[in-house]
Design a protein around this motif. Structure first.
Motif: not given
Length: 305
Positions: A82-106
């Motif tokens: 659940l990306p909450l940092g500044t760069a979030n390079n790992i999450a972005r590479t994996l395509g994990i972006e957006g509202d954290p609660l929506e990500l959990v729902d998915r």
């Protein structure tokens, strides 16, 4: 399934979501959340002690993800971010972006993804990286920045301007999968993700599960000024410059002569070793891919995407 939640309270975007709201969202997605406050490395070890066989949720930035992921190597556990940092390079590479609660729902119907991990064996020990390892200009700038201190934009600018003037290419002796790629370079980066550091996207074709690194080398040429390098980094076009060489491989051998290197956001050797001074004897750095060493669960694709 049990979901062990690791929540970095110091992450930049923690004001958007609390531990309680994340726990509620995990329950709604069909998980049994377990949360223990983690204020130190020892706390993270303790929180992950019983994570085998379940899902681990890393809520934070790239540093949090790396701290969790390196502890899950050779463990029967899956990881999500659940990306909450500044760069979030790992999450972005994996395509994990957006509202954290929506990500959990998915995560109610997750997508499985294998993730390579880098390993460097050096005279001072063995370390692992998820994003990148490198030496040259960026690592030397980190030395001036002192990343072990609290983050500071002002100190980062000062470190950059301190390192930049008259910076010269240096000779690096390297062999990639048996092929000599030695030369005089301003920058060498070995990437697993598409970007590293403060979202410096230099390997747009990187695939975290293909068992290969992207090895980026920047030569010094008169027609390519540092200003042009920086503009190309911002525009995500560094790999298109004629002075930039890109190779792919599994095993990189480097002759180490005492220069600093960064392993994700950490500097090695540590500051104490560097301050002892004296010419370092030549030694070998062995940088290898650990293919599909981690299992990630990604949120299902948003129907609106």
């Amino acid at each position: 399934m049990k979901a062990t939640l690791i929540y970095n309270q110091n992450a930049r975007q923690t004001d958007q979501v609390t531990v309680e709201t994340l726990q509620n969202a995990l329950r709604a997605a069909g998980y049994y959340p377990v949360y223990t406050p983690t204020l130190s490395e020892e706390d993270v070890d303790e929180a992950l002690a019983d994570a085998t066989g379940g899902l681990v949720v890393a809520a934070g930035g790239d540093g949090t993800v790396r701290a969790v992921a390196t502890r899950l190597l050779d463990r029967d556990a899956v990881l999500t971010i659940l990306p909450l940092g500044t760069a979030n390079n790992i999450a972005r590479t994996l395509g994990i972006e957006g509202d954290p609660l929506e990500l959990v729902d998915r995560l109610a119907d997750p997508v499985k993804c294998a993730f390579d991990v880098g390993r460097v064996t050096a005279p001072w020990g063995t370390h692992y990286f998820l994003e990148a390892l490198g030496f040259g200009f960026y690592a030397d700038t980190l030395v001036a920045y002192e990343p072990e201190k609290e983050k500071s934009v002002l100190r980062a600018v000062r470190a950059f301007t301190q390192t930049l003037p008259d910076y010269q290419a240096r000779p690096f002796t390297m062999v990639l999968d048996g092929n000599d790629i030695s030369g005089d370079f301003l920058l060498v980066e070995v990437l697993n993700t598409t970007a590293f550091g403060p979202r410096l996207k230099v390997a747009p074709e990187a695939d975290v599960g293909d068992g290969l690194f992207e090895v980026i080398r920047v030569r010094a040429r008169e027609r390519d000024s540092f200003v042009r390098y920086m503009l190309s980094l911002v525009a995500e076009e560094l790999d298109e410059l004629p002075s930039v060489e890109v190779s792919r491989g599994k095993r990189l051998e480097v002759v180490w002569t005492g220069f600093p290197l960064h392993v994700d956001g950490e500097l090695h050797p540590d500051s104490r070793d560097r301050m002892e001074g004296g010419a370092a004897e030549e030694a070998e750095l062995l940088i290898e891919v650990m293919p599909q060493a981690l299992d990630f669960w990604l949120p299902a694709q948003n129907d609106e995407a």
